[in-house]
Design a protein around this motif. Structure first.
Motif, PDB file in Angstrom:
ATOM      1  N   LYS A 289       0.829  -1.208   0.000  1.00 22.31           N
ATOM      2  CA  LYS A 289       0.000   0.000   0.000  1.00 22.31           C
ATOM      3  C   LYS A 289       0.860   1.254   0.000  1.00 22.31           C
ATOM      4  O   LYS A 289       0.584   2.241  -0.693  1.00 22.31           O
ATOM      5  N   SER A 290       1.924   1.210   0.853  1.00 24.25           N
ATOM      6  CA  SER A 290       2.841   2.362   0.941  1.00 24.25           C
ATOM      7  C   SER A 290       3.521   2.617  -0.399  1.00 24.25           C
ATOM      8  O   SER A 290       3.680   3.755  -0.851  1.00 24.25           O
ATOM      9  N   ALA A 291       3.957   1.566  -1.059  1.00 24.01           N
ATOM     10  CA  ALA A 291       4.622   1.685  -2.358  1.00 24.01           C
ATOM     11  C   ALA A 291       3.668   2.246  -3.396  1.00 24.01           C
ATOM     12  O   ALA A 291       4.025   3.060  -4.255  1.00 24.01           O
ATOM     13  N   GLY A 292       2.399   1.883  -3.312  1.00 21.55           N
ATOM     14  CA  GLY A 292       1.397   2.364  -4.260  1.00 21.55           C
ATOM     15  C   GLY A 292       1.131   3.844  -4.092  1.00 21.55           C
ATOM     16  O   GLY A 292       0.944   4.596  -5.064  1.00 21.55           O
ATOM     17  N   LYS A 293       1.117   4.308  -2.835  1.00 19.40           N
ATOM     18  CA  LYS A 293       0.872   5.726  -2.573  1.00 19.40           C
ATOM     19  C   LYS A 293       2.030   6.586  -3.068  1.00 19.40           C
ATOM     20  O   LYS A 293       1.839   7.682  -3.594  1.00 19.40           O
ATOM     21  N   LYS A 294       3.270   6.108  -2.922  1.00 19.18           N
ATOM     22  CA  LYS A 294       4.450   6.852  -3.377  1.00 19.18           C
ATOM     23  C   LYS A 294       4.433   7.052  -4.880  1.00 19.18           C
ATOM     24  O   LYS A 294       4.841   8.051  -5.409  1.00 19.18           O
ATOM     25  N   LYS A 295       3.924   6.043  -5.577  1.00 19.17           N
ATOM     26  CA  LYS A 295       3.838   6.169  -7.037  1.00 19.17           C
ATOM     27  C   LYS A 295       2.791   7.210  -7.439  1.00 19.17           C
ATOM     28  O   LYS A 295       2.901   7.927  -8.386  1.00 19.17           O
TER      29      LYS A 295
END
Length: 295
Positions: A289-295
């Protein structure tokens, strides 16, 4: 009055023994007393003594012993009797009963007082039967038959069985005792002849059913012993019998299991990854989820 006093002495001396045998043998012991408090005799103690390890070579799995206290004589001597309720030849059950009675009286006599025995030695007598299991079955040697068989693990060993005497009635002593008691109960019951006759027929039918069941059980026992002998002679290794566990051992295992309580799983089943709070699965999901938000 003398009868009442002696009865009180008997019951007083008997109470600790009854408590002790109940604690030692549990549900294997059944106690039956007379119909009135004024005359509690006979006091009958029935106990099923399971085959001890020392008698593992016998095809007899248990001895059903009945000890009966019939009162105190005018000479203050105990009046006792013994019965063996197994479906076994009468000569053998009689011989076992005589040995048990002789041992019982011998044990009570040294501790007897003017009012009767100080202890009825019930625990000692049931332990005597248990410790003498093999010796008691050997009371009539010509009824013993041996053969090469197997123990519970499948290892070969010498085994022993009791053979049936030709022409002997298989009806047990218990049937006779029950019949006598039922006949005596109806002597002064005030019933009309038709009702008494009807009850007599019911009793006779029950007795016939018991005798038939006893004959069938004896046939099965003899057939099993014969089959084991044949298999042993032909060198056939039969499946080992599962080790027998006594009632006392089962109860102890159950109590031990209860004390352990019920285990509550904290990490889920092994075949399924645990996905609860703090699990690796949850951390991976959070990272995605964190990686998705950064993108």
């Amino acid at each position: 009055m003398a009868l009442a006093d002696s009865t009180k002495q008997v019951l007083k001396a008997l109470k600790p023994d009854l408590i002790a045998i109940k604690e030692r043998w549990g549900s294997s012991v059944k106690v039956k007393t007379g119909k009135t408090k004024e005359n509690p005799f006979p006091i009958v103690i029935k106990c099923t003594i399971e085959q001890p390890e020392s008698a593992a070579g016998w095809d007899i799995d248990e001895l059903q012993i009945q000890l009966s206290i019939d009162g105190i004589s005018e000479q203050k001597e105990p009046i006792v009797s013994c019965g063996v309720k197994n479906v076994l030849p009468k000569r053998l059950t009689t011989a076992i009963s005589e040995k048990v009675i002789a041992e019982w009286i011998t044990r009570m006599t040294p501790r007897a007082s003017a009012s009767g025995p100080a202890s009825w030695e019930l625990v000692a007598m049931l332990e005597f039967v248990e410790n003498s299991f093999s010796a008691l079955l050997c009371s009539v040697p010509d009824l013993i038959e041996s053969y090469e068989g197997c123990d519970d693990t499948g290892a070969s060993m010498r085994r022993y069985t009791i053979v049936e005497e030709a022409g002997e009635s298989e009806s047990s002593e218990e049937d006779k005792d029950d019949t006598d008691a039922e006949d005596n109960d109806g002597a002064d019951d005030g019933l009309d002849p038709e009702e008494r006759e009807r009850r007599a027929k019911v009793i006779a039918a029950k007795r016939a059913a018991k005798e038939a069941a006893a004959r069938e059980a004896e046939k099965e026992r003899q057939a099993l012993a014969h089959r084991r002998r044949q298999e042993a002679e032909e060198g056939i290794v039969t499946e080992a019998r599962p080790a027998q566990i006594s009632k006392k051992e089962r109860e102890a295992a159950y109590e031990a299991k209860k004390k352990q309580g019920v285990r509550m799983a904290k990490t889920g089943q092994r075949r399924t990854k645990y996905a609860g709070p703090g699990s690796k699965v949850e951390k991976e999901e959070q990272e995605k989820k964190s990686a998705g938000k950064k993108k």
